[in-house]
Structures are given as C-alpha cells and as structure tokens.
Design a protein around this motif. Sequence first.
Motif, PDB file in Angstrom:
ATOM      1  N   SER A   8       0.797  -1.229   0.000  1.00  0.00           N
ATOM      2  CA  SER A   8       0.000   0.000   0.000  1.00  0.00           C
ATOM      3  C   SER A   8       0.828   1.278   0.000  1.00  0.00           C
ATOM      4  N   VAL A   9       2.131   1.184   0.299  1.00  0.00           N
ATOM      5  CA  VAL A   9       2.958   2.394   0.347  1.00  0.00           C
ATOM      6  C   VAL A   9       3.999   2.435  -0.768  1.00  0.00           C
ATOM      7  N   LYS A  10       4.073   1.396  -1.582  1.00  0.00           N
ATOM      8  CA  LYS A  10       5.061   1.368  -2.668  1.00  0.00           C
ATOM      9  C   LYS A  10       4.853   2.550  -3.602  1.00  0.00           C
ATOM     10  N   GLY A  11       5.952   3.217  -3.933  1.00  0.00           N
ATOM     11  CA  GLY A  11       5.884   4.377  -4.808  1.00  0.00           C
ATOM     12  C   GLY A  11       5.591   5.676  -4.083  1.00  0.00           C
ATOM     13  N   ARG A  12       5.214   5.595  -2.808  1.00  0.00           N
ATOM     14  CA  ARG A  12       4.904   6.804  -2.029  1.00  0.00           C
ATOM     15  C   ARG A  12       5.883   7.001  -0.872  1.00  0.00           C
ATOM     16  N   PHE A  13       6.308   5.924  -0.260  1.00  0.00           N
ATOM     17  CA  PHE A  13       7.200   5.999   0.895  1.00  0.00           C
ATOM     18  C   PHE A  13       8.596   5.517   0.509  1.00  0.00           C
ATOM     19  N   THR A  14       9.596   6.099   1.150  1.00  0.00           N
ATOM     20  CA  THR A  14      10.978   5.673   0.949  1.00  0.00           C
ATOM     21  C   THR A  14      11.675   5.553   2.304  1.00  0.00           C
ATOM     22  N   ILE A  15      12.286   4.411   2.541  1.00  0.00           N
ATOM     23  CA  ILE A  15      13.081   4.226   3.752  1.00  0.00           C
ATOM     24  C   ILE A  15      14.554   4.339   3.382  1.00  0.00           C
ATOM     25  N   PHE A  16      15.314   5.039   4.214  1.00  0.00           N
ATOM     26  CA  PHE A  16      16.752   5.126   3.994  1.00  0.00           C
ATOM     27  C   PHE A  16      17.434   5.338   5.330  1.00  0.00           C
ATOM     28  N   ARG A  17      18.730   5.050   5.340  1.00  0.00           N
ATOM     29  CA  ARG A  17      19.463   5.118   6.591  1.00  0.00           C
ATOM     30  C   ARG A  17      20.748   5.915   6.414  1.00  0.00           C
ATOM     31  N   ASP A  18      21.174   6.523   7.514  1.00  0.00           N
ATOM     32  CA  ASP A  18      22.443   7.247   7.572  1.00  0.00           C
ATOM     33  C   ASP A  18      23.240   6.622   8.705  1.00  0.00           C
ATOM     34  N   ASN A  19      24.117   5.701   8.364  1.00  0.00           N
ATOM     35  CA  ASN A  19      24.838   4.955   9.395  1.00  0.00           C
ATOM     36  C   ASN A  19      25.723   5.838  10.280  1.00  0.00           C
ATOM     37  N   PRO A  20      26.450   6.802   9.727  1.00  0.00           N
ATOM     38  CA  PRO A  20      27.260   7.655  10.619  1.00  0.00           C
ATOM     39  C   PRO A  20      26.421   8.415  11.647  1.00  0.00           C
ATOM     40  N   LYS A  21      25.153   8.675  11.318  1.00  0.00           N
ATOM     41  CA  LYS A  21      24.270   9.400  12.248  1.00  0.00           C
ATOM     42  C   LYS A  21      23.404   8.448  13.068  1.00  0.00           C
ATOM     43  N   ASN A  22      23.557   7.138  12.843  1.00  0.00           N
ATOM     44  CA  ASN A  22      22.747   6.142  13.565  1.00  0.00           C
ATOM     45  C   ASN A  22      21.254   6.437  13.448  1.00  0.00           C
ATOM     46  N   THR A  23      20.839   6.816  12.264  1.00  0.00           N
ATOM     47  CA  THR A  23      19.466   7.254  12.056  1.00  0.00           C
ATOM     48  C   THR A  23      18.854   6.592  10.822  1.00  0.00           C
ATOM     49  N   VAL A  24      17.601   6.212  10.952  1.00  0.00           N
ATOM     50  CA  VAL A  24      16.836   5.708   9.819  1.00  0.00           C
ATOM     51  C   VAL A  24      15.656   6.654   9.600  1.00  0.00           C
ATOM     52  N   TYR A  25      15.295   6.829   8.352  1.00  0.00           N
ATOM     53  CA  TYR A  25      14.253   7.777   7.974  1.00  0.00           C
ATOM     54  C   TYR A  25      13.143   7.075   7.190  1.00  0.00           C
ATOM     55  N   LEU A  26      11.979   7.693   7.238  1.00  0.00           N
ATOM     56  CA  LEU A  26      10.881   7.252   6.383  1.00  0.00           C
ATOM     57  C   LEU A  26      10.297   8.504   5.741  1.00  0.00           C
ATOM     58  N   GLN A  27      10.562   8.662   4.465  1.00  0.00           N
ATOM     59  CA  GLN A  27       9.989   9.770   3.704  1.00  0.00           C
ATOM     60  C   GLN A  27       8.626   9.330   3.197  1.00  0.00           C
ATOM     61  N   MET A  28       7.605  10.065   3.577  1.00  0.00           N
ATOM     62  CA  MET A  28       6.241   9.704   3.219  1.00  0.00           C
ATOM     63  C   MET A  28       5.642  10.804   2.356  1.00  0.00           C
ATOM     64  N   ASN A  29       5.314  10.475   1.125  1.00  0.00           N
ATOM     65  CA  ASN A  29       4.716  11.414   0.191  1.00  0.00           C
ATOM     66  C   ASN A  29       3.311  10.949  -0.181  1.00  0.00           C
ATOM     67  N   SER A  30       2.553  11.853  -0.750  1.00  0.00           N
ATOM     68  CA  SER A  30       1.189  11.540  -1.202  1.00  0.00           C
ATOM     69  C   SER A  30       0.397  10.825  -0.112  1.00  0.00           C
ATOM     70  N   LEU A  31       0.434  11.393   1.065  1.00  0.00           N
ATOM     71  CA  LEU A  31      -0.203  10.745   2.208  1.00  0.00           C
ATOM     72  C   LEU A  31      -1.716  10.683   2.048  1.00  0.00           C
ATOM     73  N   LYS A  32      -2.276   9.607   2.582  1.00  0.00           N
ATOM     74  CA  LYS A  32      -3.705   9.360   2.511  1.00  0.00           C
ATOM     75  C   LYS A  32      -4.266   9.215   3.927  1.00  0.00           C
ATOM     76  N   PRO A  33      -5.553   9.431   4.095  1.00  0.00           N
ATOM     77  CA  PRO A  33      -6.143   9.232   5.436  1.00  0.00           C
ATOM     78  C   PRO A  33      -5.868   7.832   5.996  1.00  0.00           C
ATOM     79  N   ASP A  34      -5.797   6.831   5.128  1.00  0.00           N
ATOM     80  CA  ASP A  34      -5.514   5.465   5.579  1.00  0.00           C
ATOM     81  C   ASP A  34      -4.111   5.294   6.139  1.00  0.00           C
ATOM     82  N   ASP A  35      -3.243   6.267   5.952  1.00  0.00           N
ATOM     83  CA  ASP A  35      -1.896   6.204   6.527  1.00  0.00           C
ATOM     84  C   ASP A  35      -1.886   6.662   7.987  1.00  0.00           C
ATOM     85  N   THR A  36      -3.004   7.154   8.464  1.00  0.00           N
ATOM     86  CA  THR A  36      -3.086   7.594   9.852  1.00  0.00           C
ATOM     87  C   THR A  36      -2.835   6.432  10.803  1.00  0.00           C
ATOM     88  N   ALA A  37      -1.854   6.612  11.684  1.00  0.00           N
ATOM     89  CA  ALA A  37      -1.469   5.552  12.613  1.00  0.00           C
ATOM     90  C   ALA A  37      -0.362   6.068  13.520  1.00  0.00           C
TER      91      ALA A  37
END
Length: 115
Positions: free
Chosen positions: A62-91
Amino acid sequence: QVQLVESGGGLVQPGGSLRLSCAASGINFRIYTMGWYRQAPGKQRELVAAITSSGSTNYTESVKGRFTIFRDNPKNTVYLQMNSLKPDDTAVYYCDARFKWYDYWGQGTQVTVSS
C-alpha cells in the motif's frame, strides 16, 4: 542502554508529505535491520518498510511508490519519507531495530492525515 527515538510525526493534509526519523543509541547500528511499523486504532501492527544492513529495502504494497526508507549509518538514524499521504496512513508509527535475536522498539510517533 538501547534507545530508539522517533520524531517527525504530526498532522498533515491528504496529499502532503512527512519525514519520520529514528535516532538509535546503544547498538551497533550499521549491522541492524531497521524497520518502520504502524498501528492504526483497532488494527494490528503492520510492517511498513524495512532496510537491511546492506541497504536492501522492502515495502508493504500500500505504500510502494509513495514511501521511501533510507538510513544514515554515521548518524545512527533511519528515515521514512512519506509522500502523497492518505487518510488510511493515519497511525502510530514505530521504529524497530533487529539483529538475530535482538529486537528493540521505539515509543512511536503519531501521524494523522486529515483535512
């Protein structure tokens, strides 16, 4: 002490974007598979996206093409970029760190998509 701290949630209109962050401490971040899960009211927690230590990713359909996960190892951080959000993404969105039998969770961050 292991800590996973999520941030970046909030209220956004349909079609909008948010970027979630999860900062990890107390683990050898680069060897962990990192995941984003979500749980909507009355529903089971589901995997949204995951990224392995080598950078391989997978997404729930349901999120393919809209969400992107990526990580920055030196910063010990993982991200989730969420685009074209829909009400069903509420959580509530949770960060997860997994390596062999080790499994750690963050406290969650609320994402609400509403006009």
